[in-house]
Scaffold this motif. Structure first.
Motif, PDB file in Angstrom:
ATOM      1  N   THR A   3     -39.627  -1.432  27.057  1.00 40.37           N
ATOM      2  CA  THR A   3     -40.727  -0.642  26.849  1.00 40.37           C
ATOM      3  C   THR A   3     -41.645  -1.238  26.093  1.00 40.37           C
ATOM      4  OG1 THR A   3     -39.400   0.661  25.090  1.00 40.37           O
ATOM      5  CG2 THR A   3     -39.553   1.441  27.481  1.00 40.37           C
ATOM      6  N   GLY A   6     -47.408   1.811  21.834  1.00 44.62           N
ATOM      7  CA  GLY A   6     -47.595   2.427  20.505  1.00 44.62           C
ATOM      8  C   GLY A   6     -48.707   1.603  19.906  1.00 44.62           C
ATOM      9  N   ARG A  59     -46.977   5.617  23.363  1.00 45.00           N
ATOM     10  CA  ARG A  59     -45.594   5.566  22.654  1.00 45.00           C
ATOM     11  C   ARG A  59     -44.738   4.549  23.271  1.00 45.00           C
ATOM     12  NH1 ARG A  59     -45.714  10.638  24.768  1.00 45.00           N
ATOM     13  NH2 ARG A  59     -43.696  10.025  25.625  1.00 45.00           N
ATOM     14  N   PRO A  60     -43.909   3.914  22.653  1.00 37.83           N
ATOM     15  CA  PRO A  60     -43.016   2.891  23.239  1.00 37.83           C
ATOM     16  C   PRO A  60     -42.015   3.610  24.029  1.00 37.83           C
ATOM     17  CG  PRO A  60     -42.541   3.040  20.928  1.00 37.83           C
ATOM     18  CD  PRO A  60     -43.952   3.804  21.252  1.00 37.83           C
ATOM     19  N   ASP A  61     -41.767   4.861  23.762  1.00 39.12           N
ATOM     20  CA  ASP A  61     -40.645   5.525  24.575  1.00 39.12           C
ATOM     21  C   ASP A  61     -40.834   6.183  25.815  1.00 39.12           C
ATOM     22  OD1 ASP A  61     -42.109   7.495  23.295  1.00 39.12           O
ATOM     23  OD2 ASP A  61     -40.370   8.412  22.410  1.00 39.12           O
ATOM     24  N   GLY A  63     -41.086   5.554  28.866  1.00 37.81           N
ATOM     25  CA  GLY A  63     -40.135   5.280  30.039  1.00 37.81           C
ATOM     26  C   GLY A  63     -40.787   5.421  31.511  1.00 37.81           C
TER      27      GLY A  63
END
Length: 186
Positions: A3, A6, A59-61, A63
């Motif tokens: 991922t 951010g 956001r890096p999360d 998914g």
């Protein structure tokens, strides 16, 4: 699954693009002069910065975003529900969308303002910035993975920012008059 996203990724990308822009300006200044070289490099850097801020997930999360949950159309709700909900440094999303395109409009005018052809190229460039904003919103609509939303308000605010930058560039051109230095050098 890797991922990426951010604010850190956006800032790192902006820094890397800035280094490339400085190198480009240094390479171009021999042929077009320092003023135009810096303006062209600034325009290219601002276009990359716009892409980073608008197309990198926030956001890096994030998914996997299922296709069923993504929007099928752009929001035509002018002003939209997210305008005041999202803030950075006390500025709401609408203000940030305007400010994001100001440097591109400004550098565009400065890049072409030295020549008479700039009278035609600068307005065409603003239209191209509007098309760039439209392309970004279309990309946000098509790529659910970005977890971004296509919104007509964003397009209007982006175009407003490009026009504000254009006007600031015209004022700055009148003050700096870059065409004077080139004739003296020739």
């Amino acid at each position: 699954m890797v991922t990426i996203g951010g604010t850190g990724v956006m800032l790192l990308g902006g820094l890397a693009a800035g280094v490339v822009a400085v190198l480009l300006a240094l390479g171009l200044r021999r042929w077009v002069g320092t003023f135009t070289a810096v303006s062209v490099a600034g325009l290219l850097w601002s276009l990359v910065a716009i892409a980073l801020v608008t197309l990198v997930p926030t956001r890096p999360d994030v998914g996997f975003v299922p296709a069923e949950t993504r929007s099928e159309t752009c929001s035509w709700d002018y002003g939209g529900p997210s305008g005041a909900a999202f803030q950075v440094l006390g500025l709401d999303q609408r203000t940030l969308n305007v400010l994001l395109f100001v440097p591109a409009g400004l550098f565009l005018v400065l890049a072409v303002g030295r020549w008479w052809a700039g009278l035609v190229l600068a307005p065409i460039g603003v239209a191209m910035l509007a098309a760039y904003s439209l392309g970004i919103e279309f990309t946000q609509l098509q790529l659910a993975r970005l977890d971004r939303a296509c919104d007509v308000t964003d397009m209007v605010d982006n175009i407003l920012g490009a026009v504000v930058g254009f006007v600031l560039g015209v004022v700055l051109l009148a003050v700096l008059r870059p065409w004077r230095g080139r004739r003296a050098a020739d």
